[in-house]
Design a protein around this motif. Structure first.
Motif, PDB file in Angstrom:
ATOM      1  N   VAL A 236       2.542 -10.789  21.808  1.00 54.48           N
ATOM      2  CA  VAL A 236       1.258 -11.270  22.315  1.00 54.48           C
ATOM      3  C   VAL A 236       1.455 -12.068  23.599  1.00 54.48           C
ATOM      4  O   VAL A 236       2.260 -13.000  23.651  1.00 54.48           O
ATOM      5  CB  VAL A 236       0.551 -12.149  21.272  1.00 54.48           C
ATOM      6  CG1 VAL A 236      -0.803 -12.624  21.796  1.00 54.48           C
ATOM      7  CG2 VAL A 236       0.390 -11.401  19.950  1.00 54.48           C
ATOM      8  N   ASP A 237       0.722 -11.676  24.630  1.00 54.26           N
ATOM      9  CA  ASP A 237       0.573 -12.485  25.840  1.00 54.26           C
ATOM     10  C   ASP A 237      -0.901 -12.846  25.958  1.00 54.26           C
ATOM     11  O   ASP A 237      -1.767 -11.959  25.882  1.00 54.26           O
ATOM     12  CB  ASP A 237       1.032 -11.734  27.088  1.00 54.26           C
ATOM     13  CG  ASP A 237       2.543 -11.682  27.207  1.00 54.26           C
ATOM     14  OD1 ASP A 237       3.216 -12.431  26.489  1.00 54.26           O
ATOM     15  OD2 ASP A 237       3.046 -10.875  28.006  1.00 54.26           O
ATOM     16  N   CYS A 238      -1.182 -14.112  26.154  1.00 57.90           N
ATOM     17  CA  CYS A 238      -2.564 -14.583  26.098  1.00 57.90           C
ATOM     18  C   CYS A 238      -2.760 -15.694  27.117  1.00 57.90           C
ATOM     19  O   CYS A 238      -1.887 -16.549  27.286  1.00 57.90           O
ATOM     20  CB  CYS A 238      -2.860 -15.085  24.676  1.00 57.90           C
ATOM     21  SG  CYS A 238      -4.484 -15.783  24.430  1.00 57.90           S
ATOM     22  N   SER A 239      -3.882 -15.682  27.804  1.00 61.77           N
ATOM     23  CA  SER A 239      -4.203 -16.780  28.720  1.00 61.77           C
ATOM     24  C   SER A 239      -5.688 -17.083  28.623  1.00 61.77           C
ATOM     25  O   SER A 239      -6.500 -16.205  28.324  1.00 61.77           O
ATOM     26  CB  SER A 239      -3.818 -16.425  30.161  1.00 61.77           C
ATOM     27  OG  SER A 239      -4.526 -15.281  30.610  1.00 61.77           O
ATOM     28  N   TRP A 240      -6.028 -18.344  28.866  1.00 64.31           N
ATOM     29  CA  TRP A 240      -7.427 -18.744  28.794  1.00 64.31           C
ATOM     30  C   TRP A 240      -7.701 -19.814  29.835  1.00 64.31           C
ATOM     31  O   TRP A 240      -6.817 -20.541  30.271  1.00 64.31           O
ATOM     32  CB  TRP A 240      -7.785 -19.246  27.395  1.00 64.31           C
ATOM     33  CG  TRP A 240      -6.971 -20.392  26.892  1.00 64.31           C
ATOM     34  CD1 TRP A 240      -7.264 -21.725  26.962  1.00 64.31           C
ATOM     35  CD2 TRP A 240      -5.695 -20.319  26.220  1.00 64.31           C
ATOM     36  NE1 TRP A 240      -6.274 -22.477  26.388  1.00 64.31           N
ATOM     37  CE2 TRP A 240      -5.297 -21.645  25.913  1.00 64.31           C
ATOM     38  CE3 TRP A 240      -4.860 -19.266  25.844  1.00 64.31           C
ATOM     39  CZ2 TRP A 240      -4.101 -21.932  25.263  1.00 64.31           C
ATOM     40  CZ3 TRP A 240      -3.669 -19.552  25.195  1.00 64.31           C
ATOM     41  CH2 TRP A 240      -3.304 -20.863  24.904  1.00 64.31           C
ATOM     42  N   GLU A 241      -8.979 -19.899  30.237  1.00 62.64           N
ATOM     43  CA  GLU A 241      -9.393 -20.861  31.255  1.00 62.64           C
ATOM     44  C   GLU A 241     -10.321 -21.894  30.647  1.00 62.64           C
ATOM     45  O   GLU A 241     -11.193 -21.564  29.838  1.00 62.64           O
ATOM     46  CB  GLU A 241     -10.091 -20.152  32.415  1.00 62.64           C
ATOM     47  CG  GLU A 241     -10.485 -21.087  33.555  1.00 62.64           C
ATOM     48  CD  GLU A 241     -11.116 -20.354  34.724  1.00 62.64           C
ATOM     49  OE1 GLU A 241     -11.848 -21.008  35.489  1.00 62.64           O
ATOM     50  OE2 GLU A 241     -10.878 -19.140  34.858  1.00 62.64           O
ATOM     51  N   TYR A 242     -10.122 -23.143  31.051  1.00 61.13           N
ATOM     52  CA  TYR A 242     -10.961 -24.235  30.567  1.00 61.13           C
ATOM     53  C   TYR A 242     -12.120 -24.472  31.528  1.00 61.13           C
ATOM     54  O   TYR A 242     -11.926 -24.555  32.742  1.00 61.13           O
ATOM     55  CB  TYR A 242     -10.152 -25.516  30.436  1.00 61.13           C
ATOM     56  CG  TYR A 242      -9.102 -25.490  29.346  1.00 61.13           C
ATOM     57  CD1 TYR A 242      -9.460 -25.510  28.003  1.00 61.13           C
ATOM     58  CD2 TYR A 242      -7.744 -25.444  29.658  1.00 61.13           C
ATOM     59  CE1 TYR A 242      -8.505 -25.490  27.005  1.00 61.13           C
ATOM     60  CE2 TYR A 242      -6.776 -25.427  28.663  1.00 61.13           C
ATOM     61  CZ  TYR A 242      -7.167 -25.455  27.338  1.00 61.13           C
ATOM     62  OH  TYR A 242      -6.208 -25.433  26.352  1.00 61.13           O
ATOM     63  N   SER A 243     -13.314 -24.580  30.973  1.00 62.13           N
ATOM     64  CA  SER A 243     -14.464 -24.987  31.784  1.00 62.13           C
ATOM     65  C   SER A 243     -14.558 -26.502  31.883  1.00 62.13           C
ATOM     66  O   SER A 243     -15.156 -27.038  32.808  1.00 62.13           O
ATOM     67  CB  SER A 243     -15.753 -24.426  31.181  1.00 62.13           C
ATOM     68  OG  SER A 243     -15.905 -24.865  29.835  1.00 62.13           O
ATOM     69  N   SER A 244     -13.957 -27.190  30.902  1.00 59.60           N
ATOM     70  CA  SER A 244     -13.929 -28.657  30.898  1.00 59.60           C
ATOM     71  C   SER A 244     -12.593 -29.124  30.336  1.00 59.60           C
ATOM     72  O   SER A 244     -12.088 -28.558  29.361  1.00 59.60           O
ATOM     73  CB  SER A 244     -15.080 -29.205  30.043  1.00 59.60           C
ATOM     74  OG  SER A 244     -14.963 -30.613  29.884  1.00 59.60           O
ATOM     75  N   THR A 245     -12.033 -30.148  30.963  1.00 61.07           N
ATOM     76  CA  THR A 245     -10.757 -30.696  30.490  1.00 61.07           C
ATOM     77  C   THR A 245     -10.846 -32.182  30.182  1.00 61.07           C
ATOM     78  O   THR A 245      -9.836 -32.815  29.896  1.00 61.07           O
ATOM     79  CB  THR A 245      -9.643 -30.465  31.536  1.00 61.07           C
ATOM     80  OG1 THR A 245     -10.008 -31.100  32.775  1.00 61.07           O
ATOM     81  CG2 THR A 245      -9.415 -28.981  31.769  1.00 61.07           C
TER      82      THR A 245
END
Length: 351
Positions: A236-245
């Protein structure tokens, strides 16, 4: 290695436009540099936090890339705006010393903002961080008998998720490359909100049953029969983006995503979970991440099929009689690749 953001700077100040026009006099009119940047890659740093007898380590491999407003270094060979890559390397070490290291994301944000705040002629800073997977040595692993052998039944029994600090070593660690935690942070002077992308790389899993693949297109090109029960293995290769940190615990969020992927792949330890296709398992994981982590705006996942084909024992019945469901041939290539990106509606992704 570096994610490519989709958004471009929206405007330039008067001084920046003047700098750009100064570049133009040596620019061949028929050509134009449409993207540029430079930086230092693979900067390795180990940070040790010493709080009494209990020590904590973080080892990272860091890349820093800068994009300058001016292109005079390219067009004119004028280096007066270049922040040397050696200086970027030293910045990694000095900021780690000054501010400490908590998570790949927080350290990447710290570096990216430093470059924008320190150098007014830097248009964009892109920082990539890969974390090395160190875990504390568990108490069970240090137990041995007089011959130096671990007690029978203790092999592999250590629970690394234990919250009982008494069972974990204060200052000894073991390298456990189950999966890699990485992140990309892009900060732009024209955009008050930086892009933060986190990922899991190299999470290899396998289950021996409860995976099927049936009722797919049956035409003259098909040779694969319906598979009602097969070995399912993938990386598994997975990436995600945060709208708020804001106030986000990055390490906990990363572990949450990893746990969701494993739970949708494996299911209950005693019962398991059915996988009618890699696509469905992938989608369930992505959907649950968006359900559980509201700060995640979009997630992308790739699952290549790592095949294990049944060895045909029919011609060898005198040697190994009966059907074979125990011996398989691992075949990494060629392999199928399944991927999907799941986003909340009306969200623009940089993945």
């Amino acid at each position: 290695m570096f994610a490519i953001p989709l958004r471009q700077p929206s405007s330039m100040s008067k001084s920046q436009k003047q700098s750009s026009s100064m570049d133009d006099h040596d620019k061949p009119f028929q050509y134009e540099i449409t993207d540029h940047g430079y930086g230092k890659d693979a900067v390795k740093v180990l940070h040790v936090s010493r709080k009494g007898p209990v020590h904590t380590i973080q080892e990272y491999e860091v890349g820093t890339h800068l994009k300058l407003y001016s292109k005079k270094d390219y067009y004119q060979g004028n280096n007066s705006d270049i922040v040397a890559t050696d200086s970027q390397k030293n910045t990694v070490y000095l900021l780690a010393k000054k501010h400490g290291v908590e998570s790949p994301e927080k350290f990447a944000i710290l570096l990216a903002q430093h470059f924008l705040n320190k150098y007014s002629h830097v248009e964009e800073a892109h920082v990539h961080v890969e974390a090395y997977p160190w875990q504390r040595v568990c108490q069970d692993e240090t137990k041995a008998n007089a011959n130096g052998l671990a007690p029978v039944g203790n092999q592999g029994s250590c629970n690394f998720s234990s919250i009982d600090n008494r069972s974990l070593h204060n200052h000894a660690f073991i390298f456990t490359p189950t999966a890699q935690h990485y992140c990309d942070v892009v900060a732009r002077r024209t955009d008050p909100k930086q892009t933060v992308i986190t990922g899991i790389k190299g999470l290899r899993v396998l289950k021996t049953t409860q995976s099927s693949f049936v009722n797919f297109v049956n035409d003259e090109f098909r040779s694969l029969p319906d598979q009602y029960d097969r070995i399912f293995s993938t990386v598994v290769d997975c990436s995600w983006e945060y709208s708020s940190t804001d106030n986000l615990d990055f390490l906990r969020a990363w572990q949450t995503v990893k746990n969701i992927i494993l739970r949708n792949f494996a299911g209950d330890p005693q019962v398991g979970i059915s996988s009618p296709s890699v696509q469905h398992t992938l989608y369930l994981s992505e959907r649950q991440v968006l359900d559980v982590l509201p700060q995640v705006s979009v997630i992308s996942m790739t699952m290549p099929n790592k095949h294990y084909f049944n060895f045909d024992t029919k011609p060898f019945q005198k040697i190994a009689p009966g059907d074979n469901n125990e011996v398989f041939i691992p075949v990494d290539k060629p392999h199928g690749t399944i991927y999907a990106q799941l986003a909340r509606k009306n969200i623009n992704s940089h993945l």
